[in-house]
Write an enzyme that holds these catalytic residues in place. Sequence first.
Site, PDB file in Angstrom:
ATOM      1  N   GLU A 137       0.764  -1.326  -0.065  1.00  0.00           N
ATOM      2  CA  GLU A 137      -0.150   0.013  -0.018  1.00  0.00           C
ATOM      3  C   GLU A 137       0.895   1.214  -0.068  1.00  0.00           C
ATOM      4  O   GLU A 137       0.419   2.201  -0.694  1.00  0.00           O
ATOM      5  CB  GLU A 137      -0.832  -0.014   1.198  1.00  0.00           C
ATOM      6  CG  GLU A 137      -1.929  -0.782   1.200  1.00  0.00           C
ATOM      7  CD  GLU A 137      -3.110  -0.746   0.026  1.00  0.00           C
ATOM      8  OE1 GLU A 137      -2.991   0.328  -0.619  1.00  0.00           O
ATOM      9  OE2 GLU A 137      -3.646  -1.624  -0.636  1.00  0.00           O
ATOM     10  N   GLN A 162       0.650   6.942  -5.353  1.00  0.00           N
ATOM     11  CA  GLN A 162       1.244   7.787  -6.473  1.00  0.00           C
ATOM     12  C   GLN A 162       1.969   6.957  -7.091  1.00  0.00           C
ATOM     13  O   GLN A 162       2.811   7.654  -8.103  1.00  0.00           O
ATOM     14  CB  GLN A 162       1.820   8.974  -5.874  1.00  0.00           C
ATOM     15  CG  GLN A 162       0.937   9.829  -5.165  1.00  0.00           C
ATOM     16  CD  GLN A 162       1.501  10.817  -4.211  1.00  0.00           C
ATOM     17  OE1 GLN A 162       2.201  10.424  -3.213  1.00  0.00           O
ATOM     18  NE2 GLN A 162       1.427  12.165  -4.395  1.00  0.00           N
ATOM     19  N   TYR A 176      -6.126   6.056   5.151  1.00  0.00           N
ATOM     20  CA  TYR A 176      -6.287   5.315   4.188  1.00  0.00           C
ATOM     21  C   TYR A 176      -5.565   4.074   4.278  1.00  0.00           C
ATOM     22  O   TYR A 176      -5.813   2.842   4.298  1.00  0.00           O
ATOM     23  CB  TYR A 176      -5.827   5.683   2.869  1.00  0.00           C
ATOM     24  CG  TYR A 176      -5.642   4.827   1.742  1.00  0.00           C
ATOM     25  CD1 TYR A 176      -6.802   4.042   1.396  1.00  0.00           C
ATOM     26  CD2 TYR A 176      -4.298   4.606   1.261  1.00  0.00           C
ATOM     27  CE1 TYR A 176      -6.662   2.854   0.467  1.00  0.00           C
ATOM     28  CE2 TYR A 176      -4.410   3.436   0.537  1.00  0.00           C
ATOM     29  CZ  TYR A 176      -5.255   2.513  -0.063  1.00  0.00           C
ATOM     30  OH  TYR A 176      -5.101   1.391  -0.759  1.00  0.00           O
ATOM     31  N   CYS A 217     -19.039  -1.650 -17.092  1.00  0.00           N
ATOM     32  CA  CYS A 217     -19.075  -1.341 -15.895  1.00  0.00           C
ATOM     33  C   CYS A 217     -20.050  -2.012 -15.182  1.00  0.00           C
ATOM     34  O   CYS A 217     -21.422  -1.868 -15.627  1.00  0.00           O
ATOM     35  CB  CYS A 217     -18.895  -0.008 -15.354  1.00  0.00           C
ATOM     36  SG  CYS A 217     -19.238   0.457 -13.870  1.00  0.00           S
ATOM     37  N   CYS A 231     -25.409   3.734 -11.185  1.00  0.00           N
ATOM     38  CA  CYS A 231     -24.549   4.938 -11.276  1.00  0.00           C
ATOM     39  C   CYS A 231     -25.214   6.466 -11.665  1.00  0.00           C
ATOM     40  O   CYS A 231     -25.554   6.333 -12.791  1.00  0.00           O
ATOM     41  CB  CYS A 231     -23.324   4.880 -12.133  1.00  0.00           C
ATOM     42  SG  CYS A 231     -22.242   6.216 -12.238  1.00  0.00           S
TER      43      CYS A 231
HETATM   44 FE1  SF4 Z   1     -19.106   2.660 -13.709  1.00  0.00          FE
HETATM   45 FE2  SF4 Z   1     -20.190   5.168 -13.534  1.00  0.00          FE
HETATM   46 FE3  SF4 Z   1     -17.724   4.920 -13.453  1.00  0.00          FE
HETATM   47 FE4  SF4 Z   1     -19.118   4.853 -15.641  1.00  0.00          FE
HETATM   48  S1  SF4 Z   1     -18.729   6.750 -14.334  1.00  0.00           S
HETATM   49  S2  SF4 Z   1     -17.171   3.491 -14.978  1.00  0.00           S
HETATM   50  S3  SF4 Z   1     -20.857   3.787 -14.823  1.00  0.00           S
HETATM   51  S4  SF4 Z   1     -18.888   3.870 -11.840  1.00  0.00           S
END
Ligand code: SF4
Length: 369
Positions: free
Chosen positions: A55, A60, A138, A220, A226
């Site tokens: 990690e 970067q 993180y 995706c 999304c």
């Molecule tokens: Fe997936 Fe939304 Fe990213 Fe497009 S913008 S790759 S749909 S998470």
Amino acid sequence: MTRVASGEPPAPLPAPLPADYKSRLRRRLLAWYGRSARDLPWRRTRDPYRVWVSEVMLQQTQVDTVRPYFERFVEAFPTVADLAAADEEHVLRLWEGLGYYRRARSLHAAAKQVVAEHGGRMPREVAGLMTLPGIGRYTAGAVVSIAYDRPAPILEANTIRLLTRLVAYDGEPTSAAGQRRLWALAEELLPHKGAARFNQALMELGALVCKPAEPLCGECPLEPLCRARAEGSIGRLGATTKKLRFTDTREAAVVVRRGPSVLVRRCGEGERWAGLWDFPRFAIDAEGPLFAAKELAGKVLQQTGVRCEPGALITTLKHGVTRFRITLDCYEAAAAGGRVRKPARWVRPSELADLPLSVTGRKLSKLIL
Ligand code: SF4
């Protein structure tokens, strides 16, 4: 979430997110990860020390760059105790070329602290890990979730971008308010069981699919969930908004020879390559051997205590460090007296192979060999 075809804005995402939204997201994400996860050396282990090293290296830095460094590093220092006992120069030598050397020095300091204060065992809690040098929320979350499979959220560049788009967060993701919102979201989405796999899947999707410039939304698994995709706002969300402004600088490095030896110095705290070795090096105003000789001699004397007579230009190297674009003129010089002062010293060129050098220091050492 349903796609909107008619130009109407999509329905807002409720907060907190509905349970069925979260379970669909987890199912889809984990199924995709099962098909698409890359086989990476640090994914074959649950050893918290190795997860931590990976990690830190990945901050970067690209995965393909890190891979050989990680393998060499854990081979040389297989345990946190081995790292704690190592000489700092050995640690930096293995880090050489990876950049951001403060990471290596903090890792080394933290390993010593783990041995001194925790009996050589990595803390199992986020708060305990965050007491170690160089470990922020993180990295602590990544170690706790990936190594111990306990529910600790994570937020790094890839997940910041992915989550920003997923909920179409309209603010500045790196602002305090943006960070609060995104950390809360990372926590809300995290399942109670299987945090290791979930967090890695989220980072992997951000890295491979939800890319900064051209996300592969068609591939995706979260596309139906999304919000940025639904409202068509991907272009302005999650891409880097701040353009780096470069500053051009001119520097000189001087290879001062005395018989078979050359002069090097260890960069001090606060310098760009603290802990690494380099040839005497500094910013210069003058350009070209005829004009620069006096300035070079004066600055070498100031840095090392050695008087020299600068000679020919060996080469000019161009490289970038953070926001600086550096033109580095590399000169030869012959020692002409004075008394070397620490942290400078004379070494045989063959000894340079064992010293951790800056990237340009290494290039120059190869040239003079
Ligand atoms: Fe997936 Fe939304 Fe990213 Fe497009 S913008 S790759 S749909 S998470």
